[in-house]
Design a protein around this motif. Structure first.
Motif, PDB file in Angstrom:
ATOM      1  N   UNK A 180       0.837  -1.203   0.000  1.00 38.60           N
ATOM      2  CA  UNK A 180       0.000   0.000   0.000  1.00 38.60           C
ATOM      3  C   UNK A 180       0.871   1.250   0.000  1.00 38.60           C
ATOM      4  N   UNK A 181       2.002   1.202   0.709  1.00 38.28           N
ATOM      5  CA  UNK A 181       2.916   2.339   0.686  1.00 38.28           C
ATOM      6  C   UNK A 181       3.477   2.559  -0.715  1.00 38.28           C
ATOM      7  N   UNK A 182       3.745   1.478  -1.442  1.00 36.82           N
ATOM      8  CA  UNK A 182       4.242   1.607  -2.816  1.00 36.82           C
ATOM      9  C   UNK A 182       3.182   2.237  -3.709  1.00 36.82           C
ATOM     10  N   UNK A 183       1.929   1.860  -3.487  1.00 36.04           N
ATOM     11  CA  UNK A 183       0.815   2.466  -4.236  1.00 36.04           C
ATOM     12  C   UNK A 183       0.730   3.970  -3.935  1.00 36.04           C
ATOM     13  N   UNK A 184       0.873   4.328  -2.646  1.00 38.83           N
ATOM     14  CA  UNK A 184       0.840   5.745  -2.281  1.00 38.83           C
ATOM     15  C   UNK A 184       1.987   6.501  -2.948  1.00 38.83           C
ATOM     16  N   UNK A 185       3.142   5.844  -3.093  1.00 39.46           N
ATOM     17  CA  UNK A 185       4.301   6.498  -3.707  1.00 39.46           C
ATOM     18  C   UNK A 185       4.032   6.870  -5.158  1.00 39.46           C
ATOM     19  N   UNK A 186       3.154   6.117  -5.811  1.00 40.62           N
ATOM     20  CA  UNK A 186       2.792   6.431  -7.193  1.00 40.62           C
ATOM     21  C   UNK A 186       1.882   7.654  -7.288  1.00 40.62           C
ATOM     22  N   UNK A 187       1.266   8.040  -6.172  1.00 48.59           N
ATOM     23  CA  UNK A 187       0.234   9.074  -6.185  1.00 48.59           C
ATOM     24  C   UNK A 187       0.677  10.393  -5.563  1.00 48.59           C
ATOM     25  N   UNK A 188       1.700  10.379  -4.728  1.00 47.30           N
ATOM     26  CA  UNK A 188       2.126  11.629  -4.093  1.00 47.30           C
ATOM     27  C   UNK A 188       2.674  12.582  -5.145  1.00 47.30           C
ATOM     28  N   UNK A 189       2.462  13.860  -4.903  1.00 48.41           N
ATOM     29  CA  UNK A 189       2.895  14.867  -5.876  1.00 48.41           C
ATOM     30  C   UNK A 189       4.415  14.976  -5.931  1.00 48.41           C
ATOM     31  N   UNK A 190       5.060  14.766  -4.786  1.00 54.81           N
ATOM     32  CA  UNK A 190       6.524  14.808  -4.703  1.00 54.81           C
ATOM     33  C   UNK A 190       6.929  13.963  -3.513  1.00 54.81           C
ATOM     34  N   UNK A 191       8.205  13.633  -3.422  1.00 56.02           N
ATOM     35  CA  UNK A 191       8.674  12.816  -2.304  1.00 56.02           C
ATOM     36  C   UNK A 191       8.330  13.504  -0.984  1.00 56.02           C
ATOM     37  N   UNK A 192       7.521  12.874  -0.148  1.00 55.27           N
ATOM     38  CA  UNK A 192       7.083  13.538   1.089  1.00 55.27           C
ATOM     39  C   UNK A 192       8.227  13.675   2.090  1.00 55.27           C
ATOM     40  N   UNK A 193       8.189  14.780   2.819  1.00 53.65           N
ATOM     41  CA  UNK A 193       9.173  15.006   3.876  1.00 53.65           C
ATOM     42  C   UNK A 193       8.546  14.840   5.259  1.00 53.65           C
ATOM     43  N   UNK A 194       7.228  15.042   5.340  1.00 51.05           N
ATOM     44  CA  UNK A 194       6.513  14.913   6.613  1.00 51.05           C
ATOM     45  C   UNK A 194       5.323  13.986   6.420  1.00 51.05           C
ATOM     46  N   UNK A 195       5.314  12.880   7.157  1.00 55.32           N
ATOM     47  CA  UNK A 195       4.248  11.875   7.060  1.00 55.32           C
ATOM     48  C   UNK A 195       3.654  11.681   8.443  1.00 55.32           C
ATOM     49  N   UNK A 196       2.330  11.538   8.511  1.00 53.86           N
ATOM     50  CA  UNK A 196       1.630  11.308   9.774  1.00 53.86           C
ATOM     51  C   UNK A 196       0.880   9.988   9.674  1.00 53.86           C
TER      52      UNK A 196
ATOM     53  N   UNK B 295      -0.565  21.989   0.587  1.00 53.62           N
ATOM     54  CA  UNK B 295      -1.248  21.993  -0.701  1.00 53.62           C
ATOM     55  C   UNK B 295      -0.726  20.834  -1.547  1.00 53.62           C
ATOM     56  N   UNK B 296      -1.655  20.095  -2.154  1.00 53.76           N
ATOM     57  CA  UNK B 296      -1.325  18.912  -2.957  1.00 53.76           C
ATOM     58  C   UNK B 296      -0.947  17.703  -2.103  1.00 53.76           C
ATOM     59  N   UNK B 297      -1.088  17.846  -0.773  1.00 55.19           N
ATOM     60  CA  UNK B 297      -0.810  16.719   0.110  1.00 55.19           C
ATOM     61  C   UNK B 297      -1.832  15.613  -0.060  1.00 55.19           C
ATOM     62  N   UNK B 298      -1.472  14.412   0.361  1.00 52.29           N
ATOM     63  CA  UNK B 298      -2.289  13.222   0.125  1.00 52.29           C
ATOM     64  C   UNK B 298      -2.675  12.573   1.441  1.00 52.29           C
ATOM     65  N   UNK B 299      -3.935  12.153   1.532  1.00 52.36           N
ATOM     66  CA  UNK B 299      -4.400  11.316   2.636  1.00 52.36           C
ATOM     67  C   UNK B 299      -4.718   9.933   2.089  1.00 52.36           C
ATOM     68  N   UNK B 300      -4.226   8.894   2.748  1.00 49.48           N
ATOM     69  CA  UNK B 300      -4.541   7.518   2.378  1.00 49.48           C
ATOM     70  C   UNK B 300      -5.294   6.883   3.535  1.00 49.48           C
ATOM     71  N   UNK B 301      -6.536   6.485   3.285  1.00 47.80           N
ATOM     72  CA  UNK B 301      -7.359   5.797   4.280  1.00 47.80           C
ATOM     73  C   UNK B 301      -7.500   4.340   3.869  1.00 47.80           C
ATOM     74  N   UNK B 302      -7.346   3.445   4.811  1.00 53.02           N
ATOM     75  CA  UNK B 302      -7.385   2.011   4.537  1.00 53.02           C
ATOM     76  C   UNK B 302      -8.371   1.361   5.494  1.00 53.02           C
ATOM     77  N   UNK B 303      -9.219   0.512   4.978  1.00 50.65           N
ATOM     78  CA  UNK B 303     -10.150  -0.243   5.812  1.00 50.65           C
ATOM     79  C   UNK B 303     -10.201  -1.689   5.337  1.00 50.65           C
ATOM     80  N   UNK B 304     -10.323  -2.607   6.281  1.00 53.90           N
ATOM     81  CA  UNK B 304     -10.497  -4.007   5.943  1.00 53.90           C
ATOM     82  C   UNK B 304     -11.957  -4.244   5.561  1.00 53.90           C
ATOM     83  N   UNK B 305     -12.187  -4.818   4.380  1.00 57.23           N
ATOM     84  CA  UNK B 305     -13.546  -5.062   3.910  1.00 57.23           C
ATOM     85  C   UNK B 305     -14.210  -6.200   4.677  1.00 57.23           C
ATOM     86  N   UNK B 306     -13.439  -7.216   4.985  1.00 59.66           N
ATOM     87  CA  UNK B 306     -13.942  -8.361   5.731  1.00 59.66           C
ATOM     88  C   UNK B 306     -12.920  -8.721   6.802  1.00 59.66           C
TER      89      UNK B 306
END
Length: 290
Positions: A49-65, A158-169
């Protein structure tokens, strides 16, 4: 909100979500054990999932929460994927945050992962201009997710990304016929857990849009762990908690079958079987602050 992939929450008549994990899992230590067993069994799940997020971020993030970081599987995956970033791991449990610090030290990431104690239902931690906010099975744990999403929106650059993950089952481990009792034991357990509201969560697309986000992508992840010691230990820990939670809800025959599977002295106990596989399905939403 001590979470990572499958905290099991119900919803009362007022729409507030409640974490059943303390009573069902034997407190924070029980939750921590389960999360670590899950991470061991599923291996690279958080990395994918982190690799997927890396494809979507606008630039290499410096601050992650990492919100509701649990024992830190997400924090570790994010720190490895984004080597120039500092990861702030947020949780309301000192026990969980200590586990995060221990994991960071083991992975030689202690200088880049810091822990922040915070109850998101009470206040948002003082974090601003984040490039990436990660919420793995934590949004459904809070009483007012719309407020949390608004706070996350405000905290992002600005242009920051939020990734929300939930287990379907909930995780599945058993073959349809375990060779004991009536076939379909796990299905009946899941049906009983669904009636109790375990793992209930909405589709986060509309709440994210209401908070001002623009949906960037949505994807399903279906990791599967093959039979082995890690799968057996995770199955044993998870189903032991399910057995306690469903005492009185299952038939006497199903309770006897579960007790047999959980008795390590039996040759066909979960810890001794070679026909288990950990199967889960999760949805991830990536949303951008315009």
């Amino acid at each position: 909100m001590t979470t990572q992939h499958h905290h099991l929450s119900g919803q009362d008549q007022h729409g507030h979500r409640h974490d059943h994990s303390h009573e069902d899992y034997g407190g924070k230590a029980g939750v921590a054990e389960l999360l670590e067993l899950e991470a061991a069994a599923l291996g690279t799940y958080s990395d994918e999932i982190a690799a997927w997020a890396a494809e979507l971020v606008a630039a290499a993030p410096r601050t992650i929460v990492d919100l509701g970081c649990g024992t830190g599987a997400g924090s570790i995956a994010l720190a490895r994927r984004f080597p120039s970033a500092e990861v702030t791991a947020v949780d309301n449990s000192p026990h969980m945050l200590e586990r995060v610090r221990e994991a960071a030290a083991r992975h030689r990431l202690a200088s880049r992962i810091r822990t922040v104690p915070a109850d998101l239902d009470e206040e948002w931690p003082g974090i601003r201009e984040a490039d990436l906010v990660w919420a793995a099975s934590s949004l459904h744990e809070v009483a007012r997710p719309d407020r949390i999403l608004a706070d996350a929106f405000s905290s992002l650059a600005s242009n920051g990304l939020l990734v929300a993950i939930e287990m379907d089952t909930l995780p599945r481990f058993l073959p349809h016929d375990v060779g004991l009792g009536a076939p379909g034991l796990e299905l009946r357990c899941h049906e009983a857990l669904a009636r109790a509201g375990w793992n209930a969560h909405p589709d986060w697309r509309l709440p994210l849009e209401r908070a001002g986000f623009r949906i960037a992508a949505q994807r399903s992840f279906t990791p599967e762990a093959r039979p082995g010691e890690a799968a057996g230990r995770y199955a044993d820990a998870f189903l032991a908690r399910v057995r306690r939670a469903l005492d009185g809800e299952l038939s006497a025959a199903d309770r006897r079958t579960l007790d047999h599977l959980l008795d390590a002295d039996n040759p066909d106990a979960l810890l001794n079987r070679n026909d288990l596989a950990v199967r889960v399905s999760s949805t991830a939403w990536a949303a951008r602050r315009p």
